[in-house]
Scaffold this active site. Structure first.
Site, mmCIF file in Angstrom:
data_model
loop_
_atom_site.group_PDB
_atom_site.id
_atom_site.type_symbol
_atom_site.label_atom_id
_atom_site.label_comp_id
_atom_site.label_asym_id
_atom_site.label_seq_id
_atom_site.Cartn_x
_atom_site.Cartn_y
_atom_site.Cartn_z
ATOM 1 N N LYS A 67 -16.970 -0.311 7.381
ATOM 2 C CA LYS A 67 -17.606 -1.753 5.693
ATOM 3 C C LYS A 67 -18.876 -1.581 5.329
ATOM 4 O O LYS A 67 -19.325 -1.555 4.938
ATOM 5 C CB LYS A 67 -17.196 -2.341 5.984
ATOM 6 C CG LYS A 67 -17.660 -3.795 5.859
ATOM 7 C CD LYS A 67 -16.993 -5.219 5.480
ATOM 8 C CE LYS A 67 -17.113 -6.701 5.063
ATOM 9 N NZ LYS A 67 -15.968 -7.830 5.604
ATOM 10 N N GLU A 114 0.753 -1.316 0.205
ATOM 11 C CA GLU A 114 -0.357 0.004 -0.009
ATOM 12 C C GLU A 114 0.573 0.958 0.189
ATOM 13 O O GLU A 114 0.113 2.243 -0.541
ATOM 14 C CB GLU A 114 -0.620 -0.228 1.375
ATOM 15 C CG GLU A 114 -2.479 -0.708 1.181
ATOM 16 C CD GLU A 114 -1.702 -2.256 2.203
ATOM 17 O OE1 GLU A 114 -0.338 -2.766 1.742
ATOM 18 O OE2 GLU A 114 -2.698 -3.037 1.996
ATOM 19 N N MET A 131 24.177 8.131 1.106
ATOM 20 C CA MET A 131 24.150 9.223 1.491
ATOM 21 C C MET A 131 24.898 9.025 3.124
ATOM 22 O O MET A 131 25.569 10.084 3.950
ATOM 23 C CB MET A 131 23.284 10.276 1.197
ATOM 24 C CG MET A 131 22.826 11.434 1.612
ATOM 25 S SD MET A 131 24.422 12.411 1.156
ATOM 26 C CE MET A 131 23.617 13.133 -0.418
ATOM 27 N N PHE A 144 -10.705 -6.566 14.749
ATOM 28 C CA PHE A 144 -9.941 -7.212 14.029
ATOM 29 C C PHE A 144 -9.778 -6.450 12.818
ATOM 30 O O PHE A 144 -10.032 -5.602 12.714
ATOM 31 C CB PHE A 144 -10.880 -8.700 13.056
ATOM 32 C CG PHE A 144 -9.222 -9.044 12.197
ATOM 33 C CD1 PHE A 144 -7.914 -9.747 12.604
ATOM 34 C CD2 PHE A 144 -9.662 -9.253 11.074
ATOM 35 C CE1 PHE A 144 -7.540 -9.845 11.367
ATOM 36 C CE2 PHE A 144 -9.481 -9.677 9.871
ATOM 37 C CZ PHE A 144 -7.745 -9.863 10.463
ATOM 38 N N GLN A 145 -8.428 -5.961 12.854
ATOM 39 C CA GLN A 145 -7.585 -5.015 11.603
ATOM 40 C C GLN A 145 -8.572 -3.305 11.755
ATOM 41 O O GLN A 145 -9.270 -2.596 11.081
ATOM 42 C CB GLN A 145 -7.772 -5.235 10.427
ATOM 43 C CG GLN A 145 -7.308 -6.487 10.186
ATOM 44 C CD GLN A 145 -7.178 -6.769 8.310
ATOM 45 O OE1 GLN A 145 -8.010 -7.175 7.654
ATOM 46 N NE2 GLN A 145 -6.279 -7.499 8.200
HETATM 47 C C1 LIG Z 1 12.565 5.531 4.515
HETATM 48 C C2 LIG Z 1 13.701 6.007 4.774
HETATM 49 N N1 LIG Z 1 15.019 5.453 5.733
HETATM 50 C C3 LIG Z 1 15.857 6.036 5.995
HETATM 51 C C4 LIG Z 1 16.274 7.110 5.101
HETATM 52 C C5 LIG Z 1 17.967 8.012 5.612
HETATM 53 N N2 LIG Z 1 18.677 7.611 4.507
HETATM 54 C C6 LIG Z 1 18.648 9.022 3.565
HETATM 55 S S1 LIG Z 1 19.645 9.400 2.149
HETATM 56 C C7 LIG Z 1 19.530 7.365 2.454
HETATM 57 C C8 LIG Z 1 20.929 6.444 2.350
HETATM 58 C C9 LIG Z 1 20.064 6.128 0.509
HETATM 59 O O1 LIG Z 1 20.860 5.341 0.139
HETATM 60 P P1 LIG Z 1 20.989 4.712 -1.700
HETATM 61 O O2 LIG Z 1 19.292 4.043 -1.671
HETATM 62 O O3 LIG Z 1 22.103 3.469 -1.704
HETATM 63 O O4 LIG Z 1 21.469 5.938 -2.135
HETATM 64 P P2 LIG Z 1 22.819 6.539 -1.828
HETATM 65 O O5 LIG Z 1 22.771 8.046 -1.423
HETATM 66 O O6 LIG Z 1 23.173 5.853 -2.097
HETATM 67 O O7 LIG Z 1 22.481 6.628 -4.245
HETATM 68 C C10 LIG Z 1 19.034 6.936 3.914
HETATM 69 C C11 LIG Z 1 19.440 5.394 4.438
HETATM 70 C C12 LIG Z 1 15.490 7.767 4.048
HETATM 71 N N3 LIG Z 1 15.625 9.329 3.500
HETATM 72 N N4 LIG Z 1 13.859 7.201 4.197
#
Ligand SMILES: Cc1ncc(C[n+]2csc(CCOP(=O)(O)OP(=O)(O)O)c2C)c(N)n1
Length: 585
Positions: A182, A70, A491, A132-133
């Site tokens: 529902k 979802e 990042m 439920f749910q």
């Molecule tokens: C849902 C979610 N969880 C954690 C983060 C924290 N976060 C920001 S950038 C990043 C790394 C992203 O890694 P990747 O998708 O491999 O992309 P890259 O930076 O290597 O281009 C994380 C964990 C986030 N922004 N969103």
């Protein structure tokens, strides 16, 4: 032609009498969606929304895309909304179905995109009993929706849905949730000439536009005429209002350079000589220096969020700020504002254009040109993000939409792709939601069937919603996917390198064999390891009839430069490998 009328207590009367039918709540829901112009839903069924799914096949005008999670339904609806400016609609069952929408709704809320979520709820008699749910999805989503409603009577359903669709798009757009028990979906109501009675008067309220008075416009035009170092900072509001022409005309008439924020990208052509680039944490050095030197900032349709301003105390200290914003609560929220102009970006820019005299800012632009320097990125070898993005642009003859995920690649995609056409860059800005790109690109691809839509993700974010490849195959949605695989949550790894003494805790990330994964889904798949393979792979993926996946094995420890360290001002960028800046973890 013979019309087949399903059996209902259906009564045809003569012309002077209204046409009356008895419909279930689910049928009413389908009818209202169609009447309001909705033709696409992203959703997933379950117990509390089954009456709606029972009715759905009788309404072939409503295309339903069965997602695999979802969260993806909400992001896909968001991608569709960003690409069209119309409300995107997603559907889920109660409990876990509804809670899975939460991240997508928060994403839409932060970026002001019109998403309508329809959730099933336990029957009214069970409400509040931990049935439920059962989840209080209204309570859970209250802070991340613009409006939400639990429909308690079937007679209220039609107006609730009409209202939801209207609220989502009007004024500052945002997500709206309609929770339907529902038994309300099953209950019957008389449907008289397209209405169920109830609150047929429609709603009052809504945001009045153009509340800005003339003397504020005069003050703004005077400031624009007097400024020596003015800048236009353009945000998402330009795209939401479709104020492209007004922005371009204003810039050209005054010679004021234009900065586009992350969500403002593609609001102003990057090939225009007045385009400067992106500001903020990963903004170009010359853009941030221009901000720091500016004596006037005309901010249009943006929030001045912390990723743009850096440390507020040190932000644009010499500049007066004119803030054009539809939402008055944004004005003065983050930066002190000399003139606040409340209204839609298009309306206000048009009003400013009436009063702004032609001028030029040549000396100022020359000064900014002096701040410019060759772009320094840290990737080695010839497989660079720039090369990949250039190949994507070339393979689509400059006609594609780019949907990026969150991380280093997002910054490369923001800064290195040459956006020339309006609203061709979609990304999760405010919430920074990893996993956004793939499902949002599905929504964008359905909205723009005549052009390639690329989802560009890191190896982390791609793995958050890669299950949606099954949706693409089942529904024939030709999203082109690029995974920038650096083997890290890049990042976060970069922050660990800069600020945590290279302690790479929980950032190395394993990936499956993406080519075999693509094969398993029966779609085009390629792995690209060298620069000389890029153009062919991108061309072939673009030409492939359905979805396609390319894995780019990019430099593992490449960094995004420049970078403003957290808490620092825009005047304190890190511009290259920061060995001397390492601090103990
Ligand atoms: C849902 C979610 N969880 C954690 C983060 C924290 N976060 C920001 S950038 C990043 C790394 C992203 O890694 P990747 O998708 O491999 O992309 P890259 O930076 O290597 O281009 C994380 C964990 C986030 N922004 N969103």
């Amino acid at each position: 032609m013979l019309a087949i009328v399903p059996f209902t207590s259906f009564r045809v009367t003569d012309e002077r009498c209204p046409l009356t039918e008895v419909l279930t709540g689910s049928q009413i829901l389908c009818r209202v969606l169609l009447e309001e112009g909705v033709d696409l839903l992203f959703g997933y069924p379950g117990g509390a929304i089954m009456p709606f799914y029972h009715a759905l096949p009788d309404y072939p005008g409503l295309r339903h895309v069965l997602v695999r999670h979802e969260q993806a339904a909400a992001h896909a609806a968001d991608g569709y909304a960003r690409a069209t400016g119309r409300a995107g609609v997603c559907v889920a069952t109660s409990g876990p179905g509804a809670t899975n929408l939460v991240t997508g709704l928060a994403t839409a809320h932060m970026d002001s995109t019109p998403v309508v979520a329809i959730t099933g709820q336990v029957p009214r008699a069970m409400l509040g009993r931990d049935a439920f749910q059962e989840t209080d999805i209204i309570g859970i989503t209250q802070p991340i929706t613009k409006h939400s409603v639990l429909v308690e009577e079937v007679e209220e359903l039609a107006d609730a849905v009409r209202e939801a669709l209207a609220i989502a798009v009007e004024g500052r757009p945002g997500p709206v949730l309609v929770d339907i028990p529902k038994d309300v979906q099953q209950a019957k109501a008389e449907w008289v000439d397209g209405r169920t009675g109830g609150r047929a008067e429609g709603r009052s309220g809504g945001q009045a536009d153009g509340r800005t008075v003339g003397n504020e416009i005069d003050r703004a035009t005077r400031l624009i005429a007097e400024a020596q170092r003015p800048l236009i900072m353009a945000g998402h509001g330009i795209i939401l209002a479709g104020a492209y022409e007004e922005l371009r005309t204003l810039a050209e008439r005054t010679g004021i350079p234009v900065i586009t924020t992350l969500l403002g990208i593609s609001g102003f052509s990057e090939s225009h000589p007045l385009h400067l680039g992106m500001p903020g944490m990963h903004g170009e050095v010359h853009v941030n220096r221009a901000i720091q030197q500016a004596d006037l900032i005309l901010g249009v349709g943006l929030r001045f969020d912390d990723r743009v301003t850096g440390n507020l105390a040190g932000f644009a200290r010499n500049a007066k700020v004119i803030h054009v914003e539809l939402d008055p609560s944004e004005i003065g929220k983050n930066v002190a504002t000399e003139v606040g102009l409340v209204g839609d970006a298009r309306t206000i820019l048009a009003a400013l254009l009436d009063g702004v005299a032609p001028r030029d800012c040549e000396a100022w632009r020359e000064e900014i040109a002096g701040f410019m320097r060759p772009r320094e990125e840290s990737y080695r070898g010839d497989l660079s993000p720039q090369g990949i993005l250039g190949a994507i642009d070339a393979a689509s003859d400059g006609r594609c939409t780019i949907v990026s995920d969150v991380g280093q690649h997002q910054m490369w995609v923001a800064k290195l792709f040459p956006y020339r056409r309006p609203n061709t860059h979609l990304t999760s800005g405010g919430l920074g939601t990893m996993g956004f790109a793939v499902p949002a690109a599905m929504g964008a691809a359905l909205a723009r069937p005549d052009e390639p839509v690329w989802a560009i993700s890191g190896d982390g974010g791609f793995q958050m919603n890669m299950q949606e490849m099954a949706t693409m195959v089942q529904e024939g949605i030709p999203v082109k996917m690029a995974v920038f695989n650096n083997g890290y949550l890049g990042m976060v790894r970069q922050w660990q390198q800069f600020f945590h003494g290279r302690r790479y805790s929980a950032t190395p990330i394993w990936s499956p064999d993406y080519v075999r994964l693509a094969e398993a889904y029966g779609i085009f798949g390629r792995r690209v390891e060298r620069g000389d393979q890029v153009a062919d792979a991108v061309r072939e993926a673009t030409a492939a009839p359905g979805p396609a996946l390319i894995e780019f094995l990019i430099e593992q420890e490449a960094n995004v430069f420049p970078m403003i360290p957290p808490g620092a001002s825009l005047s304190e960028p890190i511009e290259g490998e920061p060995a001397e800046r390492l601090v103990p973890a």
